[in-house]
Design a protein around this motif. Structure first.
Motif, mmCIF file in Angstrom:
data_model
loop_
_atom_site.group_PDB
_atom_site.id
_atom_site.type_symbol
_atom_site.label_atom_id
_atom_site.label_comp_id
_atom_site.label_asym_id
_atom_site.label_seq_id
_atom_site.Cartn_x
_atom_site.Cartn_y
_atom_site.Cartn_z
ATOM 1 N N TYR A 1 -4.191 6.412 3.141
ATOM 2 C CA TYR A 1 -3.789 5.070 3.552
ATOM 3 C C TYR A 1 -2.327 4.789 3.198
ATOM 4 C CZ TYR A 1 -8.626 3.996 4.711
ATOM 5 O OH TYR A 1 -9.867 3.991 5.300
ATOM 6 N N GLN A 2 -1.874 5.301 2.079
ATOM 7 C CA GLN A 2 -0.481 5.104 1.696
ATOM 8 C C GLN A 2 0.464 5.677 2.752
ATOM 9 O OE1 GLN A 2 0.575 6.584 -2.189
ATOM 10 N NE2 GLN A 2 2.761 6.451 -1.806
ATOM 11 N N ALA B 1 1.008 3.213 5.453
ATOM 12 C CA ALA B 1 1.902 2.144 5.014
ATOM 13 C C ALA B 1 3.346 2.613 5.041
ATOM 14 C CB ALA B 1 1.512 1.681 3.608
ATOM 15 N N VAL C 1 -1.081 1.380 -1.351
ATOM 16 C CA VAL C 1 -0.583 0.765 -0.115
ATOM 17 C C VAL C 1 0.490 -0.266 -0.424
ATOM 18 C CG1 VAL C 1 -1.240 -0.766 1.797
ATOM 19 C CG2 VAL C 1 -2.649 1.243 1.237
#
Length: 373
Positions: free
Chosen positions: A47-48, A51, A95
């Motif tokens: 997920y990072q 972002a 994130v």
């Protein structure tokens, strides 16, 4: 499509205390990598990367509430319990460190089995009437106590999301899962106050879930509800065949506390009611916005050459024009656009669109479903 033509995708968006850098949402996509229901460091890094790739809002894969048999895959993550919540704390911290915004999608799969695994829960699945589809029994009908406990579990999960620092919460009310099974007359045959002949009556369960979540998070925290006409049990199913029926369905849900309707179509460019406004008419999100006044997210095979359901049949897809999307955003048909498979294969998709680097866009391949790129 030039980068300047895509500028509207990169206009900021504001709703209450939510400020997004652009209009691009990462669609929630089941990944099945959470061992024992706990999102680990690899999931946080996954997920990072989105972002860091300039996605405006990330919505997590479906993560289940604290109910028996609320998931249909052994590696779907929990959104309850000390270990799982610590894992989600790591995710949102990663994130935010990358400058992103994120919300969990809260889920209960109802009586639907996953077509990706033969695993079954160790307790019976639950649904409004013990049906997986019209005339197809599976599991047990929910008691009044089970309904009350499920509503409370959604509220508790929303409270945990706010406590952990997430920016929004999404409720999965689409695709034939539990909440959608209450909407659908074919799977909701109840004769009590959670059933009924009309879609408005069958929306009571969802309304009570939303109210419990709104109470848990307060008046300003954004709540998103994902809805669909189609079901994985029946792609041709339609809950609302007219704008009037759609208003009866969606307006009470907005009144209950939803800020944003995430309107799922298999193909975002298809008109919802072509007999009214033609083949170029408003899509599902467009009609939802028109009828309710709520913010809407559109989604459905964005930026790729084939329908997203083809991925489950082993089909790859190539990058496709965004011209139709840009035209719809320019006429304010909907507010945000969710992107799925394109972001699975290419964490930097949004940056490439913003800079006009279309030659560097990646094909979607089914191998992307097998790993966390």
């Amino acid at each position: 499509m030039t980068s300047s033509k895509a500028d509207i995708l990169f206009q900021p968006f504001h709703l209450n205390n939510l400020v997004l850098k652009n209009r691009i949402v990462m669609a929630p996509m089941t990944r099945s990598f959470a061992t024992d229901g706990v999102p680990d460091e690899t999931i946080a890094a996954y997920y990072q990367r989105r972002a860091e790739g300039d996605v405006g809002l990330i919505l997590s894969e479906g993560t289940v509430i604290n109910r028996p048999a609320s998931r249909n895959d052994p590696k779907i993550p929990f959104f309850y319990g000390e270990k799982a919540l610590a894992g989600w704390q790591r995710v949102i911290d990663h994130v935010h460190a990358a400058g992103g915004k994120m919300g969990p999608q809260l889920w209960h799969t109802g009586s639907v089995s996953s077509f990706l695994t033969d695993w079954v829960p160790d307790t019976e699945v639950e649904s409004p009437s013990g049906l997986i589809a019209p005339g197809q029994p599976h599991g047990v009908a929910m008691s009044d106590e089970a309904i009350a406990d499920t509503i409370a579990a959604f509220g508790q999960a929303a409270a945990e999301a706010k406590r952990l620092g997430f920016d929004v919460v999404e409720i999965h009310g689409a695709h034939g899962y539990l909440i959608d099974q209450f909407f659908w007359s074919g799977t909701n045959q109840r004769t009590d106050g959670y059933g009924g002949a009309t879609l408005k009556q069958r929306a009571r369960f969802a309304s009570e879930v939303i109210k419990a979540m709104r109470k848990a998070v307060g008046p300003d925290f954004p709540l998103i509800l994902r809805v669909s006409q189609w079901k994985q049990q029946d792609y041709a199913a339609r809950l609302a065949s007219t704008p009037e029926a759609m208003a009866d369905w969606l307006v009470p849900l907005v009144d209950a506390g939803v800020n944003i309707l995430h309107c799922s179509q298999r193909r975002f460019w298809e008109p919802e009611f072509p007999d009214i406004d033609g083949e170029g008419g408003l899509n599902f999100a467009g009609w939802a916005k028109k009828l309710t006044g709520a913010t809407t997210i559109s989604v459905g095979s964005v930026g790729l050459s084939s329908d997203f359901m083809g991925a489950f049949a082993g089909e790859d897809a190539k990058p496709a024009s965004l011209d139709n999307l840009i035209e719809r955003l320019e006429r304010n048909e909907f507010d945000l656009i969710a992107v799925g498979r394109a972001l699975l294969s290419d964490p930097d998709w949004a940056i490439k669109i913003r800079t006009g680097n279309h030659a560097a866009l990646q094909d979607f391949t089914v191998d992307a479903l097998k790993t966390l790129i």
